[in-house]
Design a protein around this motif. Structure first.
Motif, PDB file in Angstrom:
ATOM      1  N   ALA A 165      20.133  25.890 -13.571  1.00 31.58           N
ATOM      2  CA  ALA A 165      18.993  26.425 -14.315  1.00 31.58           C
ATOM      3  C   ALA A 165      17.844  26.685 -13.346  1.00 31.58           C
ATOM      4  CB  ALA A 165      18.560  25.467 -15.410  1.00 31.58           C
ATOM      5  N   ASP A 218      14.766  26.936 -13.808  1.00 30.79           N
ATOM      6  CA  ASP A 218      13.505  26.248 -14.102  1.00 30.79           C
ATOM      7  C   ASP A 218      13.566  24.733 -13.867  1.00 30.79           C
ATOM      8  OD1 ASP A 218      15.262  25.758 -16.181  1.00 30.79           O
ATOM      9  OD2 ASP A 218      13.798  26.114 -17.784  1.00 30.79           O
ATOM     10  N   ARG A 219      14.670  24.219 -13.275  1.00 28.70           N
ATOM     11  CA  ARG A 219      14.773  22.775 -13.027  1.00 28.70           C
ATOM     12  C   ARG A 219      15.166  22.525 -11.575  1.00 28.70           C
ATOM     13  NH1 ARG A 219      19.228  20.795 -16.785  1.00 28.70           N
ATOM     14  NH2 ARG A 219      18.717  18.778 -15.844  1.00 28.70           N
ATOM     15  N   GLU A 233      18.465  31.767 -15.860  1.00 29.04           N
ATOM     16  CA  GLU A 233      17.103  31.438 -16.326  1.00 29.04           C
ATOM     17  C   GLU A 233      17.052  30.068 -16.971  1.00 29.04           C
ATOM     18  OE1 GLU A 233      14.381  32.715 -15.713  1.00 29.04           O
ATOM     19  OE2 GLU A 233      14.810  34.723 -15.011  1.00 29.04           O
ATOM     20  N   THR A 234      18.027  29.742 -17.772  1.00 27.34           N
ATOM     21  CA  THR A 234      18.068  28.427 -18.412  1.00 27.34           C
ATOM     22  C   THR A 234      19.492  28.135 -18.839  1.00 27.34           C
ATOM     23  OG1 THR A 234      17.071  27.012 -20.112  1.00 27.34           O
ATOM     24  CG2 THR A 234      17.630  29.272 -20.736  1.00 27.34           C
TER      25      THR A 234
END
Length: 375
Positions: A279, A281-282, A372-373
């Protein structure tokens, strides 16, 4: 005239010729060893995501053809990335926490590349063995049973008494025997365990090794409590991270003292064919251990990004900052931390591999599939 034959039949001679030559003999070598420089439509070459760069093709399509039967092996390298063995937790008199693991030595034939079988010696039926994970300060008890046909042991990299060292006279046991290792979980860090019976090179090469991670206790490190909590499995802070257990290994399939296949978590090119989902975003934390036999070093190179490195994992501040390549000798290990959250990183496939080109072409190469996720 006799001098050419040993050279040609070595990994660098025979495999190199088999993979790169255009003669008919090279086709036989590729098929028998599960390697191919195959164009689209020949066998089952790597099929890239059309929306992302074809990194496998950029390495000349030097990739194994076909699929390994993970069900027959009894382990899947993708599951291994996050399959932490945390044992059974109980309470000792006085309130101290005891963590108990059960480990067996077993002989088992495994498939390390499509159609290539290897007579392994395993911990709990897998190579690498289970990734043991504990918390700093706990009492550890490892019940080890030898179901194999040779003497075996478990030697832990950590701090313990001499009688728990897993060397001849201190924990090496005969077939059918059992031994209980008991010691405190310290120091925190990214460690490993392996068989220390003789001959050591044979027991290591046959697959008797595994990861051993000790998480820091935040209460013992108040000056870095936030960082310590981020490494503590099960904490909210740790849940924000994408953690991966990766062991660099290799296999000498004809037992001539030179490796024919290289890998991360045993299966050649497994993460090139099945990229690791990340992901965007992490943040990512990789626990990396080198257990390659017969080569003095191995390495990890990350494409399109840099990471901070914690050698041995025994510090809460980086030992190296902003690097994209590290080298490790056998048994060396560390923690890599990086992310893809900034504007320079779009979703897509980002390669990682050893920066010894031979290792890459013979199996030690993979991809992070950054999205993205994760759903």
């Amino acid at each position: 005239m006799r001098g050419w034959l040993p050279s040609l039949l070595s990994r660098r001679g025979f495999l190199g010729a088999g993979l790169l030559a255009t003669a008919g003999a090279s086709v036989t070598a590729r098929e028998s060893l599960g390697q191919a420089g195959a164009p689209q439509g020949h066998g089952r070459p790597y099929a890239p995501n059309p929306a992302t760069p074809d990194h496998a093709a950029s390495h000349g399509a030097m990739i194994t053809v076909g699929d390994v039967d993970y069900a027959r092996n009894g382990f899947d390298p993708t599951s291994m990335l996050t399959d932490w063995y945390t044992g059974e937790v109980s309470t000792l008199p006085g309130g101290r926490r005891l963590r108990t693991f059960e480990v067996t030595a077993e002989e088992k034939e495994i498939e390390i590349a499509p159609g290539v079988m290897f007579p392994a010696w395993t911990f709990n039926g897998r190579v690498p063995g289970p990734a043991l994970r504990a918390t700093e300060g706990e009492r550890l008890r490892i019940v080890f049973k030898n179901y194999g046909s040779h003497p075996h042991s478990m030697h832990f990299h950590g701090i313990h008494a001499a009688r728990m060292d897993g060397v001849p006279g201190a924990g090496v046991i005969q077939p059918g025997e059992e031994f209980v290792y008991e010691f405190d979980a310290k120091p925190f860090g990214c460690h490993l365990y392996h068989c220390h019976a003789l001959p050591l090179a044979r027991h290591m090469h046959k697959g008797m090794y595994g990861m051993f991670v000790v998480d820091p206790d935040p209460d013992r490190h108040p000056e870095f409590a936030d960082v310590a909590r981020s490494r503590l499995l099960g904490s909210p802070e740790n849940g924000k991270w994408q953690e991966l257990a990766m062991m660099m290994n290799a296999f000498d399939t004809n037992f001539d003292g030179e490796n024919e296949f290289y890998a991360c978590n045993t299966i050649a090119h497994c993460y090139a064919k099945q990229p690791i989902k990340i992901a965007r975003d992490r943040p990512v934390r990789v626990y990396l251990v080198n257990v390659t036999e017969f080569d003095p070093i191995n390495s990890f190179h990350l494409h399109g990004n840099f990471f901070n490195y914690f050698d041995q994992g025994t510090t809460l501040t980086p030992t190296l900052k902003t690097v994209d390549l590290i080298t490790q000798c056998q048994a060396q290990r560390g923690i890599l931390e990086f992310n893809y959250a900034d504007q320079d990183h779009e979703p897509g496939l980002y390669m990682f591999h050893a920066h010894q080109s031979e290792f890459t072409e013979l199996g030690w190469m993979g991809m992070f599939d950054v999205v993205e996720t994760l759903s």
